[in-house]
Write an enzyme that holds these catalytic residues in place. Structure first.
Site, PDB file in Angstrom:
ATOM      1  N   ASP A 197       0.849  -1.186   0.000  1.00 46.18           N
ATOM      2  CA  ASP A 197       0.000   0.000   0.000  1.00 46.18           C
ATOM      3  C   ASP A 197       0.888   1.240   0.000  1.00 46.18           C
ATOM      4  O   ASP A 197       1.716   1.419   0.888  1.00 46.18           O
ATOM      5  CB  ASP A 197      -0.889  -0.011   1.245  1.00 46.18           C
ATOM      6  CG  ASP A 197      -2.020   1.010   1.164  1.00 46.18           C
ATOM      7  OD1 ASP A 197      -1.764   2.125   0.657  1.00 46.18           O
ATOM      8  OD2 ASP A 197      -3.140   0.711   1.619  1.00 46.18           O
ATOM      9  N   LYS A 221      -1.433   9.687   0.155  1.00 52.65           N
ATOM     10  CA  LYS A 221      -1.660  11.011   0.724  1.00 52.65           C
ATOM     11  C   LYS A 221      -0.515  11.363   1.667  1.00 52.65           C
ATOM     12  O   LYS A 221      -0.083  10.540   2.471  1.00 52.65           O
ATOM     13  CB  LYS A 221      -2.991  11.053   1.465  1.00 52.65           C
ATOM     14  CG  LYS A 221      -4.206  10.901   0.542  1.00 52.65           C
ATOM     15  CD  LYS A 221      -5.499  11.007   1.322  1.00 52.65           C
ATOM     16  CE  LYS A 221      -6.699  10.859   0.387  1.00 52.65           C
ATOM     17  NZ  LYS A 221      -7.986  10.941   1.127  1.00 52.65           N
TER      18      LYS A 221
END
Length: 234
Positions: free
Chosen positions: A139, A143
């Site tokens: 992952d 952000k």
């Protein structure tokens, strides 16, 4: 699953190797868990492993963090029966899929954990025992405010270094360029490693890394993939 609000403060921000995801089980995945887990499954509570005893031989050892649905793991294990593989994944349908594949292909050179890979490394893997550690498409936490949740951090690099043999390799791959740059920065600064790509930074896609459905889909969308290989030198 424990609510983080119930945990002591020092445990609330521990970086994990995964994000918990729900998923329905297919018949094959359920079969894998029921019949394959007793043969190939390992528990964190089992503690430090004797890898030669576990596999019944001496062989090169690969540790894979987050194998997803297990297709790449199966392909690598089938292509290299002389090597042993330990895969870790928390997504139960993925665990079931890999176990079912092991049964269908009659493979015996893979063992599986279904828990946090970093805890497995800390608790169950002897120091200087691994020839490779694989981290494919983790992952990216893209952000900026979430970047601290990325698994690739200085502490991760040091933990992996301890578990690799001298000469062993950490192989990472990502389709998110900012994360590739983050990986390169972290590992380049980590002591005891050499970048096998040298000044180039990234290696060409290695033949031994299977191309996943996820990667093929990304290629169709024009996404790049960056592979990094860092070797333990000390």
């Amino acid at each position: 699953m424990t609510d983080t609000a119930d945990l002591p403060p020092e445990h609330r921000r521990t970086i994990k190797s995964f994000v918990m995801r729900a998923g329905r089980m297919t018949t094959g995945q359920q079969r894998g868990l029921e019949l394959g887990w007793p043969k190939f499954g390992l528990e964190l509570e089992g503690g430090l492993l004797d890898l030669d005893q576990l596999f019944g031989r001496q062989a090169p050892r690969t540790f894979e963090i987050g194998f997803g649905m297990g297709q790449a793991t199966l392909e690598m294990a089938a292509a290299a029966p002389e090597q042993d593989f330990i895969g870790v994944e928390v997504h139960r349908p993925g665990v079931g899929a890999l176990l079912n594949g092991l049964l269908l292909q009659n493979l015996t050179n893979v063992r599986v954990y279904s828990c946090d890979a970093l805890e497995v490394l800390r608790t169950c893997i002897p120091d200087a025992s691994l020839d490779r550690v694989l981290l494919f498409f983790p992952d990216p936490w893209h952000k900026a405010r979430h970047n601290k949740r990325r698994i690739v951090q200085p502490a991760f690099a040091e933990l992996v270094r301890q578990k690799l043999k001298v000469g062993g390799v950490l192989h990472m791959a990502t389709d998110w360029q900012p994360y590739a740059e983050h990986m390169l920065e972290i590992l380049s600064a980590a002591p005891g490693y050499a970048n096998l790509a040298g000044d180039a930074g990234y290696v060409p896609r290695p033949e031994e890394r299977p191309v996943t459905k996820f990667e093929r889909r990304g290629e169709r969308l024009g996404h790049g993939v960056w592979d990094l290989k860092f070797q333990r030198t000390a």
